[in-house]
Each structure stands twice: as C-alpha cells, then as structure tokens.
Design a protein around this motif. Structure first.
Motif, short mmCIF file in Angstrom:
data_model
loop_
_atom_site.label_atom_id
_atom_site.label_comp_id
_atom_site.label_asym_id
_atom_site.label_seq_id
_atom_site.Cartn_x
_atom_site.Cartn_y
_atom_site.Cartn_z
N GLN A 56 0.84 -1.19 0.00
CA GLN A 56 0.00 0.00 0.00
C GLN A 56 0.88 1.25 0.00
O GLN A 56 1.96 1.26 0.58
CB GLN A 56 -0.88 0.03 1.25
N TYR A 62 -7.93 5.62 0.91
CA TYR A 62 -8.06 4.75 -0.25
C TYR A 62 -9.50 4.82 -0.74
O TYR A 62 -10.42 5.17 0.01
CB TYR A 62 -7.74 3.29 0.11
N GLN A 66 -10.15 0.72 -4.95
CA GLN A 66 -8.77 0.30 -4.66
C GLN A 66 -8.78 -0.92 -3.74
O GLN A 66 -8.07 -1.91 -3.99
CB GLN A 66 -8.01 1.43 -3.97
N TRP A 70 -7.43 -4.79 -4.45
CA TRP A 70 -6.48 -5.47 -3.58
C TRP A 70 -7.06 -6.77 -3.06
O TRP A 70 -6.37 -7.79 -2.99
CB TRP A 70 -6.10 -4.56 -2.41
N GLU A 241 -6.01 5.05 -11.95
CA GLU A 241 -5.19 3.84 -12.12
C GLU A 241 -3.72 4.23 -12.07
O GLU A 241 -3.33 5.30 -12.54
CB GLU A 241 -5.50 3.15 -13.44
N ASN A 256 1.69 7.10 -8.48
CA ASN A 256 0.39 7.71 -8.20
C ASN A 256 0.63 9.15 -7.78
O ASN A 256 1.51 9.42 -6.95
CB ASN A 256 -0.34 6.96 -7.09
#
Length: 509
Positions: A56, A62, A66, A70, A241, A256
């Motif tokens: 993470q 989050y 997301q 995961w 993304e 990100n």
C-alpha cells in the motif's frame, strides 16, 4: 478566482490529463474509505502477512475500488496457499461482504448505486483537560487525536453519523456524511463530516468537497497531513489507475500522483484567507518497497497575494529573508515503507520532512523532523499476534512561522502530527486477531511537549481497544484508556489524569 490558483490548477490538470495507465484499463468511480474504518486495519494486516502483491502507498484515504482490487489480488494468492489461518479467512469474508458492490462491478455489473452506506452511533465519557500547544493556535487532547477535529466535552458525548452515496453511470458520484453531536455541555451540533462530488476525465479523477486526508507512513501520526484537523473543503486531482514509466524511468515502477487546493480560515489572527495546497507522488519500484515525495503549505492570503515573479521561488521552496516579502510556509520531504520477507515480513518505515529549504537548487529540505517505525507482523507462527513500534520528533521551528503566526493549523488543530511543535513521541501497539475477525489492541504512548523547556510537559497514555464483528454488517468498537499528565503548563506540578471510555456501533448496508 485568483491568478495563482488558475496557474496551479492548469499545471495540475495538464499533468494528470496525460497521466494515462501504461495498459488500457476500465476506469471506475468509487467513494473514499473513512480513515477510521476497520478496512485499513485489515489491509495493513494482510499486507504484513505478504498477501498483497504490491505494498500500500502512504496516500489515504483509499477508495473502495482500490480496496476491492487489492482484495481480488489477495484472494487469488490465498487460493494457492494451503495453510491460511482461520482469522485470515474471517477477515476476507468480512471484506467481501462490505465491498460486495465494488466486487460485482469488477465482474462486469453496472456501476450504478444510490443508497445509505453506513450508520454509526458512538458514545464517549471523557474526564480531563486539553493542553495548549506552544507557539501555535492549537490544542492537544490526550486520548482523542486524529478525530477529524472533534474535541470531546467533559463527561458525556454522543454522536450519530450517516453515510450516503450515489453513483450514476460511472461518471458522477456524490457522497455525504452528516454528523450530529450532543454532549454534557448541552450543545447540539450538526455538521458535514464529509461531503464531496467526483467525476473523471480519462484517468484523472476530480473531487470537489470536504473529506479527511492522511499523507505519510506513520501509524499514530504523520508529519505532513493527517485527520487531526477538521477536514478541509478541497479541489483534489489524482490518477485513478497507477501510471507506469517506460525505458529510463522504468525502475521507479508504478506512480500515483495527488494534488489539492483549499482555503484556510478567513478569520485567522495572522493572515486572513490564505490558501493551503499540496502535491504528493508515490512510487512502487518493487513489490516490497514504496516511497513518496510530497509537500504542502500555507500560501498567500490577504495582503500577500503572489505575483508572477514568485512562482519559481514557490516551486523551489525558496523563502524570503524578511517578513514583509514572505508569502508562504511550506513543508516538504519524503517517506517510505520497506518490507523484508527474509526477516519474517518485518516492515521498516519512516518519514523525513523539512520546514525550510537549503540552497536554491536542488531545493533540499532542512530543519527536519523525523518519524521511524517497525512493524512485526508475525510475533507467532500463525501471525495472530503482531507488534508495531514508532518514534517521532519535531524541532523548535516546526509548525510555527514568523508571518503565519497561528502556525500550521486549521480550526485550532495541528494540520500534521498531533504532537505539535518541538515534541517527541514514542508509541507501541500490540494486536491479537481472532477467528471471529475481532481485533484486540493494547496501545502505549509517551509524549514530550516543548522538549527544550525548563519543565517539558509530558503525557503518558495507555488504552485498550477492541474491534468486534457482531455480524458481517454490524461492528462494535470499544476503547478504555488513561493518560498521566506531568508539568502541566510547563511548570513543576503534581500529576493529573485524563480518562476515556467509548463504545460505538456501526451498521453497514
């Protein structure tokens, strides 16, 4: 709209419009997971056990999508593992129930939903006092930090929150969490704890509204940005993304990016109506290592508007050498997390951020503060016990400023780490995970406030918290704790104690 806001906004939009995923992927809108959700506890544990392919990042909240992706990845790994402890399957079942809508969308169903997501009722009995931070317009309330700016009244406090969500055709999302508070001071307060709208342009997610943020790897606190303050109303842009680099920069792995722009109070006692903005870039070069560079700061304000000649200095973090020309207060630096599979999955994490910068180029932060932690995910062979230890310190220039004299604060709370200016903290948490998906945690904290004072104020806190799943859609949270306060007001004085007892119920729909 001021000119500098327009320019910052244009740079952010152009950056994120071209930040497309390396591989074409479907883009899904989803709401953010509140920072006090049990989902973070479960994801941290599953990450610690090595069930996440990539670690993470340190950018929270989050999104629910997301977490669902995961979870899909985790279930794929677990399907090939023949020795999975019962408590892990219990956590997986709970996450599958809570993220059922997002999982169904990933399987091809339409992303349309209008519903009440969650209802929470909490009750707290608090006995004690809040402590004034030195040299900033802010307070510290032992046993009650990182709580979205809510301060507990003496004795009884009760609160009710409802979480609403609407998603239309995967192009528009609205989310709202009204919060009703009543306490023994006979105060009723109705506020919007969180409320925002989302849309996207390709891979660029656009969010406008109020929601808490946490930037960094710390568990008890984080130096740059936490939910210790009341959530700000912001314009936030981020890639939905992850982005992947090619050729020379491929070693950086997935990236990100998040940028935001907001406003602080218009009734500050120092500079009225300043802006507050930040930029963060997370990188995951390997499955066992992630790091980020970030900065945030107070910018401009009444009588200190930026001119075109200021932008290069702002970007490089250069400070003025006098109060008349000073127009910002920036904090910048890096944080990281490193998982060590050969050491039973131990994780080392840290933060190094500076309140100032040395030289013009490269603009390196100095007058630094530090946070360092270790997470031991397997104290026992099955991992049902784990331990986290963390230490952090700020120095005598942190969170204060010669122009923005209220400090790095919003609504009487530190924007970053709740320990505040010139402080030192040691924190430990011991967890036990049961087969019924409950988590029992013992916490200990020692905090020194204004450590260079002749009589530093100290707070020693111990509390026990319990997360219990009554049913898959009904959660019980309880906590009981005590804080021992010494040298209150930075004067030699007898110790005093603060006490907290809280219980809360959360119903998912």
């Amino acid at each position: 709209m001021k000119t500098y806001f327009q320019r910052i906004l244009l740079i952010c939009i152009m950056t994120l419009l071209f930040a497309v995923p390396a591989v074409a992927k479907d883009i899904y809108l989803s709401s953010n997971i509140p920072l006090d959700s049990y989902i973070y506890t479960y994801l941290d544990k599953l990450d610690g056990l090595g069930y996440l392919n990539n670690m993470q990042t340190g950018t929270k909240p989050y999104t629910r999508m997301q977490a669902a992706k995961w979870l899909q990845s985790i279930m794929g790994i677990l399907s090939t593992d023949g020795d999975v402890p019962p408590y892990v399957w219990s956590m997986i079942d709970q996450l599958r129930t809570d993220l059922s809508h997002e999982l169904s969308v990933l399987k091809g169903e339409e992303n349309v939903k209008i519903a009440i997501k969650e209802a929470s009722w909490s009750n707290s009995h608090y006995n004690g006092q809040a402590l004034a931070h030195p040299r900033t317009k802010s307070v510290y309330q032992p046993l009650n930090v990182n709580s979205n700016g809510y301060h507990l009244a003496e004795d009884f406090n009760t609160a009710l929150t409802l979480e609403f969500e609407g998603i239309v055709n995967n192009y528009f999302l609205i989310h709202a969490t009204p919060h009703l508070l009543y306490n023994d001071d006979e105060d009723f307060e109705l506020s919007l704890e969180s409320g925002y709208i989302k849309t996207h342009l390709g891979n660029m997610g656009i969010q406008l509204g109020k929601d808490a943020m946490w930037w960094g790897q710390g568990q008890r606190g984080s130096l740059l940005l936490t939910n210790n303050m009341t959530p700000l109303t912001t314009l936030k842009l981020t890639n939905i993304e992850p982005i992947e680099f090619y050729q020379m920069l491929s070693f950086l792995g997935e990236m990100n990016t998040t940028v935001f722009f907001s406003k602080l109070e218009d009734d500050r006692t120092d500079v009225r109506d300043p802006s507050f903005a930040g930029v963060r870039m997370d990188f995951t070069p390997t499955s066992n290592f992630t790091f980020a560079g970030a900065f945030s700061g107070i910018i401009g304000g009444e009588g200190r508007e930026l001119s075109s000649s200021d932008y290069l200095d702002l970007i490089t973090g250069k400070n003025a050498d006098n109060t008349q020309d000073e127009k910002w207060n920036l904090i910048a630096g890096i944080d990281f997390r490193w998982r060590l599979p050969k050491l039973n999955g131990v994780q080392l994490y840290g933060e190094i951020y500076g309140e100032d910068q040395a030289g013009s180029f490269p603009p390196l932060p100095y007058k630094n503060a530090y946070l360092l932690g270790l997470y031991f995910p397997r104290l026992t062979s099955d991992g049902s016990w784990d331990l986290q230890v963390e230490a952090a310190r700020t120095n005598n220039v942190w969170y204060i400023h010669w122009v923005y004299r209220d400090g790095y604060t919003y609504d009487n709370n530190i924007i970053g780490d709740s320990m505040g200016h010139n402080a030192e903290r040691f924190y430990a948490r011991l967890n036990h995970y049961s087969a019924d998906s409950s988590v029992l945690s013992l916490h200990g904290e020692y905090l020194v406030m204004n450590k260079s004072a002749a009589q530093p104020q100290t707070v020693s806190s111990f509390w026990l918290s319990h997360l219990f799943m009554i049913k898959n859609d009904l959660t019980l949270n309880t906590s009981i704790g005590v804080s021992l306060l010494d040298n209150i007001g930075y004067q030699s004085s007898p110790s005093e104690s603060n006490y907290l007892l809280s219980i809360g119920l959360t119903k998912q729909f």
